[in-house]
Design a protein around this motif. Sequence first.
Motif, PDB file in Angstrom:
ATOM      1  N   MET A  80      -8.723 129.626  38.339  1.00 11.42           N
ATOM      2  CA  MET A  80      -8.170 130.219  39.547  1.00 11.42           C
ATOM      3  C   MET A  80      -6.742 129.758  39.725  1.00 11.42           C
ATOM      4  O   MET A  80      -6.444 128.571  39.610  1.00 11.42           O
ATOM      5  N   ALA A  81      -5.847 130.673  39.998  1.00  7.30           N
ATOM      6  CA  ALA A  81      -4.491 130.292  40.363  1.00  7.30           C
ATOM      7  C   ALA A  81      -4.523 129.655  41.744  1.00  7.30           C
ATOM      8  O   ALA A  81      -5.134 130.202  42.664  1.00  7.30           O
ATOM      9  N   PRO A  82      -3.890 128.500  41.930  1.00 10.09           N
ATOM     10  CA  PRO A  82      -3.876 127.878  43.255  1.00 10.09           C
ATOM     11  C   PRO A  82      -3.403 128.822  44.352  1.00 10.09           C
ATOM     12  O   PRO A  82      -3.869 128.745  45.492  1.00 10.09           O
ATOM     13  N   LEU A  83      -2.490 129.729  44.004  1.00  3.72           N
ATOM     14  CA  LEU A  83      -1.972 130.644  45.012  1.00  3.72           C
ATOM     15  C   LEU A  83      -3.071 131.534  45.591  1.00  3.72           C
ATOM     16  O   LEU A  83      -2.980 131.968  46.739  1.00  3.72           O
ATOM     17  N   ASN A  84      -4.125 131.784  44.809  1.00  2.00           N
ATOM     18  CA  ASN A  84      -5.234 132.570  45.340  1.00  2.00           C
ATOM     19  C   ASN A  84      -5.925 131.839  46.487  1.00  2.00           C
ATOM     20  O   ASN A  84      -6.355 132.466  47.467  1.00  2.00           O
ATOM     21  N   GLY A  85      -6.060 130.537  46.369  1.00  2.00           N
ATOM     22  CA  GLY A  85      -6.636 129.763  47.456  1.00  2.00           C
ATOM     23  C   GLY A  85      -5.762 129.819  48.695  1.00  2.00           C
ATOM     24  O   GLY A  85      -6.257 129.947  49.817  1.00  2.00           O
ATOM     25  N   TYR A  86      -4.458 129.743  48.488  1.00  2.00           N
ATOM     26  CA  TYR A  86      -3.515 129.836  49.599  1.00  2.00           C
ATOM     27  C   TYR A  86      -3.594 131.217  50.249  1.00  2.00           C
ATOM     28  O   TYR A  86      -3.582 131.333  51.491  1.00  2.00           O
ATOM     29  N   MET A 144      -4.275 132.060  54.067  1.00  6.28           N
ATOM     30  CA  MET A 144      -3.283 132.780  54.868  1.00  6.28           C
ATOM     31  C   MET A 144      -3.888 134.028  55.502  1.00  6.28           C
ATOM     32  O   MET A 144      -3.690 134.293  56.698  1.00  6.28           O
ATOM     33  N   LEU A 145      -4.642 134.792  54.721  1.00  9.47           N
ATOM     34  CA  LEU A 145      -5.263 136.002  55.255  1.00  9.47           C
ATOM     35  C   LEU A 145      -6.339 135.663  56.287  1.00  9.47           C
ATOM     36  O   LEU A 145      -6.496 136.370  57.295  1.00  9.47           O
ATOM     37  N   SER A 146      -7.069 134.577  56.049  1.00 10.14           N
ATOM     38  CA  SER A 146      -8.100 134.164  57.006  1.00 10.14           C
ATOM     39  C   SER A 146      -7.477 133.785  58.342  1.00 10.14           C
ATOM     40  O   SER A 146      -8.017 134.103  59.414  1.00 10.14           O
ATOM     41  N   HIS A 147      -6.339 133.101  58.279  1.00  9.82           N
ATOM     42  CA  HIS A 147      -5.638 132.734  59.513  1.00  9.82           C
ATOM     43  C   HIS A 147      -5.215 133.982  60.278  1.00  9.82           C
ATOM     44  O   HIS A 147      -5.370 134.058  61.518  1.00  9.82           O
ATOM     45  N   LEU A 148      -4.724 134.973  59.555  1.00 10.85           N
ATOM     46  CA  LEU A 148      -4.330 136.232  60.181  1.00 10.85           C
ATOM     47  C   LEU A 148      -5.547 136.944  60.769  1.00 10.85           C
ATOM     48  O   LEU A 148      -5.482 137.495  61.879  1.00 10.85           O
ATOM     49  N   GLN A 149      -6.651 136.932  60.039  1.00  6.74           N
ATOM     50  CA  GLN A 149      -7.876 137.540  60.551  1.00  6.74           C
ATOM     51  C   GLN A 149      -8.294 136.891  61.867  1.00  6.74           C
ATOM     52  O   GLN A 149      -8.633 137.578  62.837  1.00  6.74           O
ATOM     53  N   HIS A 150      -8.291 135.582  61.907  1.00  2.41           N
ATOM     54  CA  HIS A 150      -8.709 134.881  63.117  1.00  2.41           C
ATOM     55  C   HIS A 150      -7.773 135.170  64.288  1.00  2.41           C
ATOM     56  O   HIS A 150      -8.215 135.275  65.436  1.00  2.41           O
ATOM     57  N   GLN A 151      -6.486 135.319  64.001  1.00  2.00           N
ATOM     58  CA  GLN A 151      -5.550 135.690  65.059  1.00  2.00           C
ATOM     59  C   GLN A 151      -5.885 137.059  65.631  1.00  2.00           C
ATOM     60  O   GLN A 151      -5.676 137.303  66.832  1.00  2.00           O
ATOM     61  N   ARG A 152      -6.412 137.932  64.782  1.00  2.03           N
ATOM     62  CA  ARG A 152      -6.781 139.279  65.208  1.00  2.03           C
ATOM     63  C   ARG A 152      -8.234 139.353  65.670  1.00  2.03           C
ATOM     64  O   ARG A 152      -8.785 140.432  65.832  1.00  2.03           O
ATOM     65  N   HIS A 153      -8.872 138.215  65.846  1.00  4.99           N
ATOM     66  CA  HIS A 153     -10.263 138.119  66.305  1.00  4.99           C
ATOM     67  C   HIS A 153     -11.240 138.786  65.323  1.00  4.99           C
ATOM     68  O   HIS A 153     -12.216 139.412  65.719  1.00  4.99           O
ATOM     69  N   VAL A 154     -10.936 138.625  64.058  1.00  5.97           N
ATOM     70  CA  VAL A 154     -11.837 139.076  62.991  1.00  5.97           C
ATOM     71  C   VAL A 154     -12.612 137.858  62.507  1.00  5.97           C
ATOM     72  O   VAL A 154     -12.076 137.004  61.808  1.00  5.97           O
ATOM     73  N   PHE A 155     -13.874 137.760  62.912  1.00  8.35           N
ATOM     74  CA  PHE A 155     -14.734 136.639  62.541  1.00  8.35           C
ATOM     75  C   PHE A 155     -16.001 137.180  61.887  1.00  8.35           C
ATOM     76  O   PHE A 155     -16.555 138.189  62.335  1.00  8.35           O
ATOM     77  N   GLY A 156     -16.474 136.517  60.843  1.00  8.32           N
ATOM     78  CA  GLY A 156     -17.680 136.973  60.177  1.00  8.32           C
ATOM     79  C   GLY A 156     -18.039 136.076  59.005  1.00  8.32           C
ATOM     80  O   GLY A 156     -17.475 134.993  58.817  1.00  8.32           O
ATOM     81  N   VAL A 157     -18.952 136.545  58.200  1.00 12.54           N
ATOM     82  CA  VAL A 157     -19.428 135.806  57.031  1.00 12.54           C
ATOM     83  C   VAL A 157     -18.358 135.808  55.943  1.00 12.54           C
ATOM     84  O   VAL A 157     -17.630 136.793  55.775  1.00 12.54           O
ATOM     85  N   VAL A 158     -18.234 134.716  55.211  1.00 11.93           N
ATOM     86  CA  VAL A 158     -17.405 134.672  54.012  1.00 11.93           C
ATOM     87  C   VAL A 158     -18.309 134.321  52.832  1.00 11.93           C
ATOM     88  O   VAL A 158     -19.296 133.601  52.986  1.00 11.93           O
ATOM     89  N   GLY A 159     -17.991 134.853  51.670  1.00  9.79           N
ATOM     90  CA  GLY A 159     -18.848 134.566  50.527  1.00  9.79           C
ATOM     91  C   GLY A 159     -18.281 135.066  49.224  1.00  9.79           C
ATOM     92  O   GLY A 159     -17.177 135.619  49.169  1.00  9.79           O
TER      93      GLY A 159
END
Length: 281
Positions: free
Chosen positions: A21-27, A31-46
């Motif tokens: 895995m490229a480390p940037l993929n983890g970043y 980053m996208l998860s933080h944006l999701q949470h700002q937009r009140h997008v919460f749910g399962v991850v997997g």
Amino acid sequence: ARWNYIVAVVNATSDQPAGWMAPLNGYIASMLSHLQHQRHVFGVVGEIGVHHGLFFLALAHTTVLEEYVFACDLFGEGAAEGVISHASSLAEDGPGGGFLASLQRFGMKPSEVWLYGRSSLTLHTSTLHAAGLFPFRFLSVDGGHEAETVVRDLHLAAQLLMEGGVVALDDFPNDLWMGVREGLYRFLWSERPRGTDPTVDLAPFLLACNKLYLTTAGFHHEYLAAVLRNPWVASIGLIVEPEATGSGSTRIGGWPVAVQVAGDLQCSSVRSPAFARAWYE
């Protein structure tokens, strides 16, 4: 535990879970998860195809509140078809021992990780619904790389994903796994008849570091803009919509996609201490 994981991945130490895995993929996942949470997008991850949990841990570490984590892989160990258990059922010396060890090493309680230890081809939305694992806000698809399997996994992802959710499809730009590309295009074709507007359930917006990221139509523009303005993501060199100049097209299924062109699939230049800190924060 999250910081230790990030340091291990960025520095490629022996503590890093086995896998690629490229480390940037983890970043990007963070980053996208933080944006999701700002937009009140919460749910399962997997993730479908967790192996030893290298990318899975990056996803799991983004969860907040009551968000669940789900893993699917061919661990067997007596797993019955259609039955979801927990990672605590894995044996240390069994096929899932490496995954179990990674969870324990980097701060994830195996008893809190939902697990389907058989092929995703036998996994159904009804099974996940029954376990309370719905909807998904982030799902990594890294299972079988045969076209038929990819098509099936993407259809499953589209049924599970909530509005604003993200799917990360592994090995799409990898020339050694052409079945992934075939599977994606067959999925898009089945969702959008030829000649119609781009109204597919999954809209690609970023192709970088060996993964293709897709979201729901209503969030495509926002996520595309977010990755283009992020300095760490932009540092690998992204191109979008060059067709205006007559020099090519980066659209996939009709959607504009920010594409890493002629770059290193490992994005190996993004490994500095400053990057590790940015990922953590």
